[in-house]
Scaffold this motif. Sequence first.
Motif, mmCIF file in Angstrom:
data_model
loop_
_atom_site.group_PDB
_atom_site.id
_atom_site.type_symbol
_atom_site.label_atom_id
_atom_site.label_comp_id
_atom_site.label_asym_id
_atom_site.label_seq_id
_atom_site.Cartn_x
_atom_site.Cartn_y
_atom_site.Cartn_z
ATOM 1 N N ALA B 150 46.772 54.072 29.057
ATOM 2 C CA ALA B 150 47.758 53.169 28.459
ATOM 3 C C ALA B 150 48.166 52.144 29.520
ATOM 4 O O ALA B 150 47.676 52.204 30.658
ATOM 5 C CB ALA B 150 48.963 53.958 27.973
ATOM 6 N N ARG B 151 49.033 51.196 29.159
ATOM 7 C CA ARG B 151 49.368 50.130 30.104
ATOM 8 C C ARG B 151 50.882 49.991 30.259
ATOM 9 O O ARG B 151 51.590 49.684 29.292
ATOM 10 C CB ARG B 151 48.776 48.810 29.632
ATOM 11 C CG ARG B 151 47.264 48.899 29.626
ATOM 12 C CD ARG B 151 46.571 47.593 29.333
ATOM 13 N NE ARG B 151 45.134 47.802 29.548
ATOM 14 C CZ ARG B 151 44.290 46.904 29.998
ATOM 15 N NH1 ARG B 151 44.701 45.698 30.258
ATOM 16 N NH2 ARG B 151 43.024 47.200 30.176
ATOM 17 N N SER B 152 51.348 50.213 31.471
ATOM 18 C CA SER B 152 52.777 50.035 31.744
ATOM 19 C C SER B 152 52.969 49.713 33.219
ATOM 20 O O SER B 152 52.230 50.204 34.070
ATOM 21 C CB SER B 152 53.560 51.310 31.416
ATOM 22 O OG SER B 152 54.940 51.137 31.681
ATOM 23 N N ASN B 153 53.942 48.876 33.503
ATOM 24 C CA ASN B 153 54.439 48.756 34.867
ATOM 25 C C ASN B 153 55.584 49.729 35.032
ATOM 26 O O ASN B 153 56.053 50.332 34.067
ATOM 27 C CB ASN B 153 54.917 47.326 35.127
ATOM 28 C CG ASN B 153 53.751 46.380 35.327
ATOM 29 O OD1 ASN B 153 52.869 46.655 36.134
ATOM 30 N ND2 ASN B 153 53.726 45.298 34.573
ATOM 31 N N PHE B 154 56.055 49.891 36.283
ATOM 32 C CA PHE B 154 57.316 50.604 36.481
ATOM 33 C C PHE B 154 58.384 49.748 35.812
ATOM 34 O O PHE B 154 58.590 48.597 36.215
ATOM 35 C CB PHE B 154 57.670 50.685 37.969
ATOM 36 C CG PHE B 154 56.829 51.613 38.808
ATOM 37 C CD1 PHE B 154 55.866 52.433 38.259
ATOM 38 C CD2 PHE B 154 57.050 51.680 40.186
ATOM 39 C CE1 PHE B 154 55.100 53.282 39.058
ATOM 40 C CE2 PHE B 154 56.295 52.525 40.996
ATOM 41 C CZ PHE B 154 55.318 53.322 40.430
ATOM 42 N N GLU B 155 59.025 50.263 34.800
ATOM 43 C CA GLU B 155 60.117 49.528 34.166
ATOM 44 C C GLU B 155 61.412 50.260 34.509
ATOM 45 O O GLU B 155 61.728 51.302 33.926
ATOM 46 C CB GLU B 155 59.917 49.440 32.652
ATOM 47 C CG GLU B 155 58.641 48.705 32.222
ATOM 48 C CD GLU B 155 58.674 47.182 32.442
ATOM 49 O OE1 GLU B 155 59.727 46.646 32.852
ATOM 50 O OE2 GLU B 155 57.639 46.537 32.201
ATOM 51 N N ALA B 156 62.124 49.725 35.462
ATOM 52 C CA ALA B 156 63.375 50.346 35.894
ATOM 53 C C ALA B 156 64.394 50.289 34.754
ATOM 54 O O ALA B 156 64.184 49.573 33.771
ATOM 55 C CB ALA B 156 63.903 49.602 37.110
ATOM 56 N N GLY B 157 65.497 51.022 34.881
ATOM 57 C CA GLY B 157 66.474 51.147 33.808
ATOM 58 C C GLY B 157 66.765 49.872 33.043
ATOM 59 O O GLY B 157 66.500 49.781 31.833
ATOM 60 N N PRO B 158 67.294 48.822 33.708
ATOM 61 C CA PRO B 158 67.640 47.599 32.972
ATOM 62 C C PRO B 158 66.415 46.914 32.376
ATOM 63 O O PRO B 158 66.503 46.306 31.297
ATOM 64 C CB PRO B 158 68.267 46.692 34.033
ATOM 65 C CG PRO B 158 68.253 47.426 35.306
ATOM 66 C CD PRO B 158 67.670 48.783 35.124
ATOM 67 N N ALA B 159 65.261 47.043 33.040
ATOM 68 C CA ALA B 159 64.043 46.413 32.523
ATOM 69 C C ALA B 159 63.535 47.166 31.298
ATOM 70 O O ALA B 159 63.081 46.552 30.321
ATOM 71 C CB ALA B 159 62.976 46.377 33.616
ATOM 72 N N ALA B 160 63.614 48.494 31.320
ATOM 73 C CA ALA B 160 63.195 49.282 30.160
ATOM 74 C C ALA B 160 64.136 49.011 28.980
ATOM 75 O O ALA B 160 63.685 48.853 27.836
ATOM 76 C CB ALA B 160 63.189 50.775 30.498
ATOM 77 N N LEU B 161 65.415 48.925 29.268
ATOM 78 C CA LEU B 161 66.366 48.633 28.187
ATOM 79 C C LEU B 161 66.076 47.251 27.587
ATOM 80 O O LEU B 161 66.104 47.064 26.364
ATOM 81 C CB LEU B 161 67.804 48.699 28.713
ATOM 82 C CG LEU B 161 68.895 48.433 27.679
ATOM 83 C CD1 LEU B 161 68.859 49.472 26.549
ATOM 84 C CD2 LEU B 161 70.285 48.438 28.324
ATOM 85 N N ALA B 162 65.757 46.306 28.456
ATOM 86 C CA ALA B 162 65.417 44.965 27.968
ATOM 87 C C ALA B 162 64.202 45.035 27.038
ATOM 88 O O ALA B 162 64.172 44.410 25.976
ATOM 89 C CB ALA B 162 65.140 44.025 29.147
ATOM 90 N N ALA B 163 63.194 45.838 27.430
ATOM 91 C CA ALA B 163 61.991 45.989 26.598
ATOM 92 C C ALA B 163 62.336 46.625 25.258
ATOM 93 O O ALA B 163 61.781 46.266 24.208
ATOM 94 C CB ALA B 163 60.955 46.827 27.334
#
Lengths: 143, 421
Positions: B150-163
């Motif tokens: 699968a494809r993901s970057n490290f999405e830190a808390g605020p970045a994951a919430l944004a996604a």
Amino acid sequence: MKRSGDARAFRVRRAFGQAVEGEAVVSTEGFSPRYDLDRWSGVISRPGHAMEGVNIKDKILVVPSAKGGVAAGWAFYDLKYKGIAPKAFVFGVTNPVMVQGAIFAGITITEGWSRDPYRLVRSGDIVRVDPRRRTVEVVRARD
Amino acid sequence: MRLTAEEKRMLRGEMGEAVKQALELQIEVGRFFGARRLVPVTNVHMMGDIEVMGDGGKSFIERVASLNARCMRDTTTNARCVDFGYVRELDQDPDEVEKEKKLIACLRQMNVITADTCINYQTLYQPHLGERVAWGDTGTVIYANSVFGARSNFEAGPAALAAALTGRVPEYGFHLDQHRRGTFQVNLRADLEDLADWGAVGKLVGESHQDYFAVPVFNAVKKTPGADELKHLGASLASYGSMGMFHMVGVTPEAPSLRAAFGGGRPREVMTITNRDLERVYASYDSRGDPLDLVVFSGPQQSLFEMKRLAGLLDGAKVKQGSRLFVTTSNGVRSAAKRLGYLDRIEQAGGIVLEGVCFYILQNIAQIRARNGWSNLVTNSAKLANIIRAHKFNTILRRTRDCVHIALTGEDRSTAGRRGR
């Protein structure tokens, strides 16, 4: 002996944030706000870390690499909220977490060094980081 | 960056202030990395608990929730810092525990599934080859990229919430083929018989190559690893090396051959790991003469299979008087372990099984350490041995059986431990 400003400047590859000026802390070791930092005092707490005992508040951290986890995303914002955040991160190589966290917190961050900063900047020097021009320069050398 | 009509509407605030702010953050991050566009994601996994967020993060979440923000993708939470059943036993700060409760309520209000697990890839969601996700917790990301393809970057808390709020992420890093190719080769000559051995490999490879964009290609592996082995390897690579992807020839989906793993390119470097290298890792830990009275199985949370094995090793035995043995797992695994009798066997031996948490992020962990007079922490997790040192634990990585033996006797019978005496 003071060298000219031009001689003590380097370019960065990517950058975000406001131009800032402040005291440099130059680390030979990577950094993580989770692994290395006491997030209540702003002091590098990991035993044996190259910056152990240094308070990062209002400093410009020149760091070769990013370490570890995703928690930095919240940690920078919380450092800012507590008033103990650094002014900028000048990374050699970084990771998305540091970038996401710094942008979220509104802290200046850069990545990539055109020249070896260890030959140009010493801890205690006053440096200016200008993301728009993508430059880091020593404006006043440590006495 | 090229924006779609929908993204332009988001930026104008037509889908609410929270979505607008989330997209603005994503665009800045995308610009930094030179992303040309945003790409849709199917699933989001975010880290959000009071220990990592602090009061600053909590006030942010409360503000976002007050804007009627709602996640538009299935969004699960990572391990958190409080198991509400053990607050008193661990003597955690009641004020912080209250904040944690409020935070959970806020997240649920925003349509977040508070699953509280760092092994979502084992228990909740297994993305397919090429599927784009936005996951936080580095261990989950490296597993998604490497094992599922699968494809993901490290999405830190605020970045994951944004996604979660926008349903997309900027396209850079591991979303692009060019960054998924191997960069260096690691020949695995070691026998790798225990989970700790896989973690030790992650330490050796990660510590010497701290770079998010370094992608090791493991070759010549002697035995096909299972999910828990890959979990420990990945978590350790991510922890020591900040890495988000690896390949294993003949094992992971984008590495049918060595050549394919490097995408036609050549390795920058070839390293080899032998049994001797692993022994050197184990020998590098030193109890400094202090008691071995704390053993922890955590980081990542234990799978049902790990719980079963641990129950088997502890069956009928007792943790040494004055010593403590902690296990952390997800609510789902703990519930299944209860039904299957594994939990009772671990608890009857004196083990404490916490759910929904990870040991290193426990609220107040530094104070808990000080109050209990703990100096050494023995674990089979190389990641935990790394990360918890910030709280001034002296950590010792040992194989699973040796960890259990230490919990039962206080004695380190491993080769490295005997030499250290």
